[in-house]
Structures are given as structure tokens and as C-alpha cells.
Design a protein around this motif. Structure first.
Motif, mmCIF file in Angstrom:
data_model
loop_
_atom_site.group_PDB
_atom_site.id
_atom_site.type_symbol
_atom_site.label_atom_id
_atom_site.label_comp_id
_atom_site.label_asym_id
_atom_site.label_seq_id
_atom_site.Cartn_x
_atom_site.Cartn_y
_atom_site.Cartn_z
ATOM 1 N N PRO A 28 78.524 24.092 91.925
ATOM 2 C CA PRO A 28 78.016 24.914 93.031
ATOM 3 C C PRO A 28 77.707 26.346 92.621
ATOM 4 N N ARG A 29 78.417 26.859 91.618
ATOM 5 C CA ARG A 29 78.147 28.196 91.092
ATOM 6 C C ARG A 29 78.352 28.177 89.575
ATOM 7 N N PHE A 30 77.737 29.128 88.895
ATOM 8 C CA PHE A 30 77.932 29.218 87.457
ATOM 9 C C PHE A 30 77.932 30.686 87.035
ATOM 10 N N HIS A 31 78.395 30.909 85.808
ATOM 11 C CA HIS A 31 78.548 32.247 85.265
ATOM 12 C C HIS A 31 77.647 32.413 84.041
ATOM 13 N N VAL A 32 77.161 33.641 83.860
ATOM 14 C CA VAL A 32 76.412 33.992 82.650
ATOM 15 C C VAL A 32 77.032 35.257 82.072
ATOM 16 N N ASP A 33 77.476 35.171 80.815
ATOM 17 C CA ASP A 33 77.983 36.331 80.098
ATOM 18 C C ASP A 33 77.029 36.644 78.951
ATOM 19 N N PHE A 34 76.658 37.914 78.844
ATOM 20 C CA PHE A 34 75.712 38.343 77.820
ATOM 21 C C PHE A 34 76.450 39.051 76.680
ATOM 22 N N TYR A 35 76.103 38.691 75.439
ATOM 23 C CA TYR A 35 76.688 39.288 74.250
ATOM 24 C C TYR A 35 75.565 39.780 73.345
ATOM 25 N N ARG A 36 75.680 41.032 72.904
ATOM 26 C CA ARG A 36 74.707 41.547 71.938
ATOM 27 C C ARG A 36 75.237 41.308 70.524
ATOM 28 N N TRP A 37 74.366 40.721 69.666
ATOM 29 C CA TRP A 37 74.767 40.434 68.302
ATOM 30 C C TRP A 37 74.662 41.695 67.461
ATOM 31 N N GLY A 38 75.740 42.013 66.736
ATOM 32 C CA GLY A 38 75.743 43.154 65.834
ATOM 33 C C GLY A 38 76.731 42.893 64.729
ATOM 34 N N THR A 39 77.492 43.928 64.340
ATOM 35 C CA THR A 39 78.549 43.705 63.358
ATOM 36 C C THR A 39 79.495 42.624 63.861
ATOM 37 N N THR A 40 79.822 42.707 65.147
ATOM 38 C CA THR A 40 80.518 41.646 65.875
ATOM 39 C C THR A 40 79.835 41.506 67.222
ATOM 40 N N TRP A 175 70.614 32.096 59.542
ATOM 41 C CA TRP A 175 69.964 33.068 58.663
ATOM 42 C C TRP A 175 69.959 34.478 59.253
ATOM 43 N N ASP A 176 69.502 34.605 60.488
ATOM 44 C CA ASP A 176 69.292 35.932 61.060
ATOM 45 C C ASP A 176 70.588 36.630 61.432
ATOM 46 N N ALA A 177 71.539 35.893 61.997
ATOM 47 C CA ALA A 177 72.783 36.528 62.439
ATOM 48 C C ALA A 177 73.514 37.236 61.297
ATOM 49 N N PRO A 178 73.713 36.599 60.134
ATOM 50 C CA PRO A 178 74.401 37.325 59.058
ATOM 51 C C PRO A 178 73.610 38.518 58.538
ATOM 52 N N PHE A 179 72.288 38.421 58.543
ATOM 53 C CA PHE A 179 71.488 39.549 58.072
ATOM 54 C C PHE A 179 71.616 40.728 59.033
ATOM 55 N N ILE A 180 71.540 40.440 60.331
ATOM 56 C CA ILE A 180 71.665 41.505 61.324
ATOM 57 C C ILE A 180 73.066 42.110 61.290
ATOM 58 N N TRP A 182 74.978 42.380 58.723
ATOM 59 C CA TRP A 182 75.026 43.259 57.559
ATOM 60 C C TRP A 182 74.283 44.562 57.834
ATOM 61 N N MET A 183 73.086 44.481 58.407
ATOM 62 C CA MET A 183 72.321 45.692 58.694
ATOM 63 C C MET A 183 73.120 46.659 59.554
ATOM 64 N N GLU A 184 73.624 46.147 60.662
ATOM 65 C CA GLU A 184 74.294 47.036 61.608
ATOM 66 C C GLU A 184 75.639 47.506 61.064
ATOM 67 N N GLY A 185 76.305 46.669 60.274
ATOM 68 C CA GLY A 185 77.550 47.090 59.656
ATOM 69 C C GLY A 185 77.366 48.153 58.596
ATOM 70 N N PRO A 417 69.998 35.788 52.916
ATOM 71 C CA PRO A 417 71.012 36.294 53.861
ATOM 72 C C PRO A 417 72.400 35.701 53.635
ATOM 73 N N ARG A 418 72.469 34.478 53.097
ATOM 74 C CA ARG A 418 73.766 33.827 52.901
ATOM 75 C C ARG A 418 74.635 34.574 51.900
ATOM 76 N N LEU A 419 74.010 35.257 50.934
ATOM 77 C CA LEU A 419 74.781 35.936 49.893
ATOM 78 C C LEU A 419 75.066 37.400 50.195
#
Length: 438
Positions: A28-40, A175-180, A182-185, A417-419
Motif C-alpha cells: 500500500p505504501r513504499f519508501h525511497v531513500d536516495f544515496y549519492r555515490w562518492g568516497t562512501t 567500473w564507474d563506482a570505484p573510479f568515482i 577514487w576521484m572524490e577520495g 578502474p579495478r586496479l
């Protein structure tokens, strides 16, 4: 357990504007939580909406699930956001790379930010491999972007990565998450966009000095390529920390809701493998070789998709180049071999050996003659080299760069990005390239 899933009407939205999110659930109802990807991952917002059930659609047509409008706060920083769907609130930290109940959303700046780096998220490639609704661009010539998937939240085609089994290859997390992270960290501030944004002519005129792509950015529209080329010709720089880049051409539906890609030769029988075929209408290399923009092409390299591969790295050809500053590498050393840096797909250029014993491009495949080969990795014979024109040289992953009006760097391997988190020399090269070109 009550099922829930969803998808955004488009993969990006400007901060301060409204995005339409499509969600189906019997709750009947649902929740949405938003997370921004960065160092964490950082929690940035929460909404609750009434639920409504809907049935899954086909892979090639808009699923038309119930819609909810969400105004993105104007103060949200540009970045990749993961929307986590649930029917019960939880205080636990959720796994952001789930194959269901997740949506990927790229928030672009409300106005030009003054930052110098723009990072391109390859949503066309994510959608090409998504199999929600029973198909992908590997079984059909058309897919909709309006279905679960597109980086997170949907099933994907492909073999597991023996070097990182934590996520499927054809996803944001791989691929993208570990690169991002690293960038932001490392304090490298950038803005984010999707290939659909670049297709539509957005952002590249907003003062950025460097366009970054990483991992696996395989599917490009003609408009995306034309706009990126214009960016280079106006003095913009490009850093491609990936491979198999710009291999297939796609056409984007006028409303931005679908992709078409004609992979198969005319009259090809059912079951034809496009990777083993010639005369494919949407092979970029058969129509307008991507070498002219990137300096390299997957047809000059190859792939090793299944299981562990012979560890390969790049033999350094000019350790005095600024790209290698601070790495400690010497000419003739091999970069990244212990961790199998080269693979699972890699790009190369046709080359010959000059009088000094160094490889240099021949230009026969469209690679600019001034492309500097800084590292090379000849590929073993057990790699996949399907559908390639004859070459006089051995196929090899080819790391290097050239300068037209802007400079274009290529790392020539999907696994760069893996390395990043484990190899200080890969990290130093990445920092050198981004710092210099931005």
C-alpha cells in the motif's frame, strides 16, 4: 516478501528540476531513500508514496509503470545517486548494487559550476546489456530505456569477472563506482552527466576542460560522438580510462526513451554472432573508425571474457613522458602485470617498430599519426579477435595519447578502474592525466 522495482523516466535530471520515477509494488505504501555515490555512499533524502501494482513489460517497449514526480533539491551536488526502494523502512546500510529495487539517477548541475572535470556515465552501454523484459541489444535490435536496469536494479547479460565477483561487469558498481570513489577520495571535484545528455548537446559548452570516461563505454550515438569530437576540436581534453569504447553505434528515440542498434548483416540467419560478423551496419569501425577520435579501437585489441587470463601489463616505451611522472617506472618495465591490468577487453592501434625499437602507429586504421604509444601489451592467441580486418602487426593493447586542439588519452583496458585502489603506479598515472588535462 513484497516485490518492488522501478526505473526513472530518463537517467539524468538537473538539480532543482522534477524527475519522473516509475515504481510498481503491491504494497500500500513504499519508501525511497536516495544515496549519492562518492568516497562512501551518503544518504541525501527520503520520500514515501502510495504503492500500485503493475506487470513487467517487454524489453523493447516502455513499461508504463505508475509514475511519481520528485523534485530534486537544488542544493544536491552533481553526482550519481542510487534510489533504494523498500516497503518497510530500515536503518541498515543497503547494498547499492542490487539486481532489483534500485534506480540509478545522475544529477547534473543546475547552472555551470565552474568545475573543470565532467564525468560521463555510460547509460547506453548499461541498457544494452540489461535483460529485463527478456531481451537486450545482444538478442534484438531495439531496447527501451524505460524498464528496470540501466546500471543498477535489473538483470544483465555477461559472464562473471573472476577478478571481482562482487558485481556484474556491465553495471555501475563494477567500473564507474570505484573510479568515482577514487576521484572524490583524492579531492578531484567533477560534475557528472550521461551519454544521453551529451547526445542531446548538453554540458560540453559549460566550461569544462576535461571529459572523463572509465571502464566500459561501448555504445555511442552519432550525436554523442559528434558533440564529443567538437569538444576536442574546441580545445577540450578527453581521458578514456577504459576500452571497447565507441564500438557500436546506436540511434536514440526522439523522446530519449529507447535505443536501436543494427548489429547483424543484411539477411543474416537467426543465431548469427555479430562479434564474428562483417558488414554490420552499426559497427563504428566499419563506417567511421573510432580511432580518429580515440586513437585506438577494439578491433586493434581483443577480449578474454571467460575465466582467469594470462596476466598481462603494459610494457613502458617512454618512461620520461609526463604520464609516468612519480611512478618509478623505467622504459621496458611492465605496468600492472601482476594484477592482470590488461583485459577483459582492450583497445589497440595498428603499429610498426621504428629505428629506435619503439612502436609507432601506421595510421592504416585511422589512428592519428601523432598518437604516442606509451605502453604496449601484445595479446596471446587464445584471446577473441573476431570480425577484424587483417593487420600486419600483432594485436596489442595500446596505451597512449595524441593532441589535436585538445589532448586525448586512452588507458586501452576496461580493467583500469579495478586496479586504482591497489596499484600505486596505476593511481599515479591516473592522477597525472587528470591533473594535467584538467
Amino acid at each position: 516478501m513484497t516485490a518492488i522495482n522501478g526505473y526513472p523516466a530518463r537517467p539524468s535530471v538537473r538539480a532543482g528540476e522534477v524527475i519522473r520515477l516509475h515504481v510498481a509494488t503491491s504494497a500500500p505504501r513504499f519508501h525511497v531513500d536516495f544515496y549519492r555515490w562518492g568516497t562512501t555512499p551518503r544518504h541525501t533524502g527520503h520520500v514515501e508514496w502510495p504503492g500500485q501494482a503493475a506487470t513487467p513489460g517487454r524489453f523493447d517497449a516502455d513499461w508504463q509503470w505508475p509514475v511519481h514526480e520528485f523534485r530534486v533539491p537544488r542544493d544536491w551536488q552533481s553526482g550519481v545517486y542510487i534510489a533504494v526502494l523498500s516497503v518497510e523502512p530500515t536503518s541498515d546500510s543497503p547494498a547499492l548494487d542490487s539486481r532489483e529495487a534500485r534506480m540509478l539517477l545522475v544529477v547534473t548541475p543546475a547552472v555551470p559550476s565552474g568545475r573543470s572535470v565532467l564525468y560521463k556515465i555510460p547509460t547506453f552501454t548499461y541498457q544494452a546489456y540489461t535483460t529485463a523484459g527478456g531481451g537486450s541489444l545482444y538478442s534484438a535490435s531495439r531496447v527501451t530505456l524505460r524498464r528496470p536496469g540501466g546500471g543498477v536494479g535489473g538483470p544483465v547479460k555477461g559472464l562473471p569477472d573472476p577478478y571481482d565477483s562482487s558485481s556484474p561487469r556491465q553495471t555501475f558498481a563494477h567500473w564507474d563506482a570505484p573510479f568515482i570513489s577514487w576521484m572524490e577520495g583524492n579531492g578531484i571535484e567533477g560534475d557528472y552527466c550521461t551519454d544521453l545528455d551529451l547526445h542531446e548537446g548538453r554540458h560540453l559548452d559549460d566550461g569544462y576542460r576535461l571529459l572523463v570516461s572509465a571502464g566500459h563505454d561501448e555504445y555511442w550515438s552519432a550525436e554523442t560522438r559528434r558533440n564529443v569530437t567538437a569538444f576536442r576540436d574546441a580545445g577540450g581534453n578527453i581521458a578514456n580510462f577504459g576500452a571497447n569504447t565507441c564500438w557500436w553505434r546506436v540511434r536514440v528515440a526522439p523522446d530519449g526513451g529507447g535505443l536501436d542498434c543494427t548489429k547483424f548483416p543484411p539477411g543474416a540467419p537467426a543465431g548469427t554472432d555479430p562479434d564474428s560478423s562483417y558488414d554490420c551496419p552499426d559497427h563504428w569501425w566499419e563506417q567511421e573508425p573510432e580511432n580518429a577520435l580515440l586513437g585506438v579501437s577494439y578491433r586493434g585489441g581483443g577480449g578474454h571474457w571467460d575465466g582467469p587470463r594470462t596476466p598481462l601489463g603494459f610494457t613502458v616505451t617512454d618512461a620520461g613522458h609526463w604520464v609516468f611522472s612519480g611512478t618509478g617506472l623505467k622504459t621496458g618495465d611492465v605496468l600492472g602485470r601482476e594484477r592482470a591490468l590488461v583485459g577483459y577487453e582492450c583497445d589497440g592501434a595498428a603499429y610498426e617498430i621504428d629505428a629506435r625499437g619503439r612502436p609507432r602507429p601506421t595510421g592504416q586504421d585511422g589512428t592519428p599519426k601523432d598518437f604516442e604509444i606509451l605502453g604496449i601489451a601484445p595479446l596471446p592467441s587464445d584471446w577473441n579477435f573476431a570480425a577484424r580486418e587483417p593487420m600486419t602487426c600483432r594485436r596489442a593493447a595500446t596505451l597512449g595519447l595524441y593532441t589535436a586542439a585538445g589532448t586525448v588519452f586512452t588507458a586501452a583496458t576496461t580493467d583500469w578502474p579495478r586496479l586504482l585502489a591497489t596499484d600505486p603506479q596505476v593511481e599515479a598515472i591516473t592522477r597525472n592525466v587528470i591533473t594535467r588535462l584538467s
